[in-house]
Write a protein that holds these residues in place. Structure first.
Motif, PDB file in Angstrom:
ATOM      1  N   HIS A 182      34.377  51.546  53.568  1.00 50.40           N
ATOM      2  CA  HIS A 182      33.407  52.641  53.648  1.00 50.40           C
ATOM      3  C   HIS A 182      34.074  53.994  53.882  1.00 50.40           C
ATOM      4  N   GLU A 183      35.416  54.024  53.934  1.00 52.30           N
ATOM      5  CA  GLU A 183      36.114  55.283  54.153  1.00 52.30           C
ATOM      6  C   GLU A 183      36.854  55.716  52.892  1.00 52.30           C
ATOM      7  N   VAL A 184      37.247  56.985  52.864  1.00 55.63           N
ATOM      8  CA  VAL A 184      37.999  57.543  51.738  1.00 55.63           C
ATOM      9  C   VAL A 184      39.289  58.138  52.276  1.00 55.63           C
ATOM     10  N   PRO A 185      40.461  57.661  51.802  1.00 57.10           N
ATOM     11  CA  PRO A 185      40.636  56.501  50.920  1.00 57.10           C
ATOM     12  C   PRO A 185      40.370  55.196  51.669  1.00 57.10           C
ATOM     13  N   PRO A 186      40.083  54.108  50.956  1.00 54.03           N
ATOM     14  CA  PRO A 186      39.751  52.855  51.627  1.00 54.03           C
ATOM     15  C   PRO A 186      40.943  52.167  52.299  1.00 54.03           C
ATOM     16  N   VAL A 187      42.171  52.510  51.879  1.00 53.28           N
ATOM     17  CA  VAL A 187      43.365  51.883  52.451  1.00 53.28           C
ATOM     18  C   VAL A 187      44.261  52.958  53.057  1.00 53.28           C
ATOM     19  N   LYS A 188      44.640  52.748  54.307  1.00 50.55           N
ATOM     20  CA  LYS A 188      45.582  53.645  54.985  1.00 50.55           C
ATOM     21  C   LYS A 188      46.826  52.840  55.341  1.00 50.55           C
ATOM     22  N   GLU A 189      47.983  53.400  55.063  1.00 51.94           N
ATOM     23  CA  GLU A 189      49.251  52.717  55.313  1.00 51.94           C
ATOM     24  C   GLU A 189      49.852  53.222  56.625  1.00 51.94           C
ATOM     25  N   ARG A 190      50.309  52.279  57.442  1.00 57.00           N
ATOM     26  CA  ARG A 190      50.898  52.617  58.736  1.00 57.00           C
ATOM     27  C   ARG A 190      52.199  51.838  58.931  1.00 57.00           C
ATOM     28  N   ARG A 191      52.985  52.289  59.897  1.00 61.08           N
ATOM     29  CA  ARG A 191      54.132  51.524  60.397  1.00 61.08           C
ATOM     30  C   ARG A 191      54.002  51.438  61.908  1.00 61.08           C
ATOM     31  N   TRP A 192      53.822  50.248  62.406  1.00 64.06           N
ATOM     32  CA  TRP A 192      53.739  50.037  63.842  1.00 64.06           C
ATOM     33  C   TRP A 192      55.070  49.460  64.299  1.00 64.06           C
ATOM     34  N   SER A 193      56.010  50.347  64.550  1.00 61.55           N
ATOM     35  CA  SER A 193      57.382  49.913  64.828  1.00 61.55           C
ATOM     36  C   SER A 193      57.472  49.088  66.114  1.00 61.55           C
ATOM     37  N   ALA A 194      56.662  49.425  67.124  1.00 64.20           N
ATOM     38  CA  ALA A 194      56.712  48.672  68.380  1.00 64.20           C
ATOM     39  C   ALA A 194      56.250  47.232  68.177  1.00 64.20           C
ATOM     40  N   LEU A 195      55.272  47.045  67.324  1.00 68.75           N
ATOM     41  CA  LEU A 195      54.749  45.702  67.071  1.00 68.75           C
ATOM     42  C   LEU A 195      55.608  44.957  66.067  1.00 68.75           C
ATOM     43  N   GLY A 196      56.067  45.667  65.027  1.00 71.33           N
ATOM     44  CA  GLY A 196      56.833  45.007  63.976  1.00 71.33           C
ATOM     45  C   GLY A 196      55.933  44.187  63.063  1.00 71.33           C
ATOM     46  N   ASN A 197      56.536  43.378  62.235  1.00 73.16           N
ATOM     47  CA  ASN A 197      55.770  42.588  61.285  1.00 73.16           C
ATOM     48  C   ASN A 197      55.221  41.324  61.942  1.00 73.16           C
ATOM     49  N   CYS A 198      54.098  40.842  61.437  1.00 71.58           N
ATOM     50  CA  CYS A 198      53.470  39.613  61.941  1.00 71.58           C
ATOM     51  C   CYS A 198      53.494  38.570  60.837  1.00 71.58           C
ATOM     52  N   THR A 199      53.871  37.356  61.178  1.00 75.15           N
ATOM     53  CA  THR A 199      53.818  36.262  60.197  1.00 75.15           C
ATOM     54  C   THR A 199      52.443  35.615  60.172  1.00 75.15           C
ATOM     55  N   ALA A 200      51.636  35.857  61.205  1.00 72.56           N
ATOM     56  CA  ALA A 200      50.237  35.445  61.264  1.00 72.56           C
ATOM     57  C   ALA A 200      49.550  36.363  62.261  1.00 72.56           C
ATOM     58  N   ALA A 201      48.242  36.521  62.126  1.00 72.01           N
ATOM     59  CA  ALA A 201      47.482  37.357  63.050  1.00 72.01           C
ATOM     60  C   ALA A 201      46.079  36.781  63.171  1.00 72.01           C
ATOM     61  N   VAL A 202      45.450  37.012  64.336  1.00 65.25           N
ATOM     62  CA  VAL A 202      44.100  36.488  64.531  1.00 65.25           C
ATOM     63  C   VAL A 202      43.374  37.331  65.569  1.00 65.25           C
ATOM     64  N   ARG A 203      42.068  37.471  65.387  1.00 64.40           N
ATOM     65  CA  ARG A 203      41.195  38.081  66.392  1.00 64.40           C
ATOM     66  C   ARG A 203      40.454  36.957  67.101  1.00 64.40           C
ATOM     67  N   TRP A 204      40.540  36.960  68.420  1.00 62.85           N
ATOM     68  CA  TRP A 204      39.841  35.938  69.186  1.00 62.85           C
ATOM     69  C   TRP A 204      39.290  36.537  70.460  1.00 62.85           C
ATOM     70  N   LEU A 205      37.956  36.449  70.632  1.00 65.14           N
ATOM     71  CA  LEU A 205      37.277  37.003  71.796  1.00 65.14           C
ATOM     72  C   LEU A 205      37.625  38.472  72.016  1.00 65.14           C
ATOM     73  N   GLU A 206      37.479  39.277  70.940  1.00 65.49           N
ATOM     74  CA  GLU A 206      37.676  40.722  70.984  1.00 65.49           C
ATOM     75  C   GLU A 206      39.106  41.129  71.284  1.00 65.49           C
ATOM     76  N   ARG A 207      40.057  40.208  71.115  1.00 62.87           N
ATOM     77  CA  ARG A 207      41.466  40.501  71.329  1.00 62.87           C
ATOM     78  C   ARG A 207      42.243  40.180  70.067  1.00 62.87           C
ATOM     79  N   TYR A 208      43.341  40.900  69.881  1.00 62.81           N
ATOM     80  CA  TYR A 208      44.099  40.814  68.638  1.00 62.81           C
ATOM     81  C   TYR A 208      45.511  40.320  68.936  1.00 62.81           C
ATOM     82  N   TYR A 209      45.919  39.302  68.194  1.00 69.36           N
ATOM     83  CA  TYR A 209      47.197  38.638  68.444  1.00 69.36           C
ATOM     84  C   TYR A 209      48.064  38.655  67.186  1.00 69.36           C
ATOM     85  N   CYS A 210      49.335  38.988  67.387  1.00 67.33           N
ATOM     86  CA  CYS A 210      50.343  38.999  66.326  1.00 67.33           C
ATOM     87  C   CYS A 210      51.330  37.876  66.604  1.00 67.33           C
TER      88      CYS A 210
END
Length: 448
Positions: A182-210
């Motif tokens: 619903h936003e313009v542009p629909p895709v925004k690119e970021r680099r989260w250097s502190a987090l780094g890349n995730c091989t899997a991710a999940v939202r569980w009980l309003e919390r986000y896990y990498c």
């Protein structure tokens, strides 16, 4: 006088500080996965690809539309905390492993899409609902999610209120792609250097896990900030593995186990429902999110959501995007717009905040400033809009003692021990000469 509830919890400080618990499934605190083909029923060899405890971790994770967690690796999928290995194509028709990423979409504005599970492999995406593939899939990722690359590493949905709008966060090669249709542009690119890349991710009980192999960390879905003090191991929290598990000694304590078991019949000290429909139950310094059964009903330490709050609470109520906690003679308030932020200047005394010295239970009804306070068999109203706040005339009710009370769009609930009593409104509560038929809290609120 309300019964003393402040149990000794010092032996569980390590649990409280980490604030991570096992992702159990609705109605299945001892879940063993589905009854389909099981592989490696007794395997404990970490080199076996069909062992959920292997060192490789998982390539993708997601909850399905029924709130059941699925873990993918190579050609296998594991279901629930204790699920055995199953071939992916046996449980996800038309799909073979390995898969790259998966998530359960949140889109209440489009009910035909809401709660679907999406699974990604290479350049294509599959969609499933109620265990069945959705017609018209698989599709190219570029068609379903324009601007999102192929061969993803991980993906996780982000709900409006936790992100700016309902979004999906995609991970690939150290880059983050935030898809907000619903936003313009629909895709925004970021680099989260502190987090780094995730091989899997999940939202569980309003919390986000990498997840990175067997390790994982909690993160902020807006900034990418790492919220866990250190890396944790998936095998201690998300899946059952021989000889592993966080706080096993404490879990063997019968009192502690009954506090965390929503079906134990142990009384709750407080219930609360806010204007957004979020409902919480509180017991012994822990809480249950009652209205989000599809994320699994499970106990969490209070300071995992309300960061400065510890120990049992006596009463909880909501008013104007604020959540009020009463502990003994003190009142603590948190803002509730997106995340729970403590209001400066608190705690304050119960006398200073509400003009009261003791409370057994209290409730506000949706969109109302009238706070109803119960002490023994007396009910008083405090108008929260007025300053100073002065309790009104005491009125007698049929109940001589209650543990807690709550009001939502369905009426008023008084909780006592393992049961509750339902009234349509305050007028009915005041005029009732005898108690209505009791309901079972565990059965009707927790689906036990």
């Amino acid at each position: 006088m309300k019964m003393a509830r402040h149990l000794a919890v010092s032996v569980f400080i390590c649990l409280l500080s980490l604030g991570v618990s096992y992702p159990l499934i609705k109605g299945k605190p001892d879940d063993k996965g589905s009854n389909r083909l099981h592989i490696n029923e007794t395997n404990t060899n970490a080199t076996d690809p069909a062992d959920r405890c292997a060192e490789e971790g998982f390539g993708a994770m997601t909850l399905d539309d029924q709130g059941v967690m699925h873990y993918f690796r190579d050609s296998f999928v594991w279901t629930g905390f204790r699920g055995k290995a199953q071939y992916i194509n046996e449980t996800w028709p038309g799909l073979t492993g390995p898969v790259d990423a998966a998530f359960r979409i949140h889109n209440k504005e489009q009910p035909q899409l809401h709660q679907r599970t999406y699974v990604f492999k290479g350049s294509r995406v599959w969609s499933f609902f109620e265990g069945r593939p959705v017609s018209g899939y698989p599709r190219p990722i570029s068609q379903e999610f324009p601007g999102v690359p192929d061969n993803l590493d991980a993906a996780v949905e982000c709900h409006s209120g936790e992100c700016k709008t309902d979004s999906v966060i995609f991970f690939k090669g150290g880059k983050v792609y935030i898809y907000s249709p619903h936003e313009v542009p629909p895709v925004k690119e970021r680099r989260w250097s502190a987090l780094g890349n995730c091989t899997a991710a999940v939202r569980w009980l309003e919390r986000y896990y990498c997840f990175k192999g067997t390790n994982f960390t909690r993160f902020d879905p807006v900034s990418g900030e790492v919220l866990s003090p250190r890396l944790l191991d998936t095998r201690d929290y998300f899946v059952s593995c021989p000889g592993r598990g966080h706080g096993e000694a404490a879990m063997r304590n019968a009192t502690f186990a009954s506090i965390k078991n929503r079906c134990s019949g142990r009384p709750f000290e407080a219930f609360s429902s806010d204007d957004k429909g979020r409902t919480y139950a509180f017991r012994g310094g822990w809480y249950f999110r009652v209205d989000s059964s599809k994320d699994g009903w499970h106990a969490w330490p209070l300071n995992h959501t309300w960061r400065t709050l510890q120990g049992p609470v006596d009463t909880v109520f909501n008013w104007e995007n604020k959540m009020y906690f009463i502990q003994g003679s003190q009142v603590i308030i948190y803002l509730t717009d997106q995340i729970y932020v403590p209001v400066l200047g608190y705690p304050k005394s119960l006398q200073e905040e509400l003009g009261l010295t003791e409370v057994d239970a209290a409730f506000t009804c949706p969109l109302s400033s009238e706070l109803y306070v119960i002490k023994g068999n007396k009910l008083q109203m405090v108008d929260l809009k007025k300053t100073p706040r002065v309790p009104g005339e005491e009125k007698v009710i049929a109940h001589t003692q209650v543990d807690s009370a709550m009001c939502n769009t369905h009426g008023i609930y008084l909780f006592q021990g393992p049961v509750y009593y339902h009234y349509l409104n305050v007028g009915q509560l005041l005029t009732a000469s005898q108690w209505p038929k009791p309901g079972n809290i565990s059965v009707n609120f927790f689906d036990c």
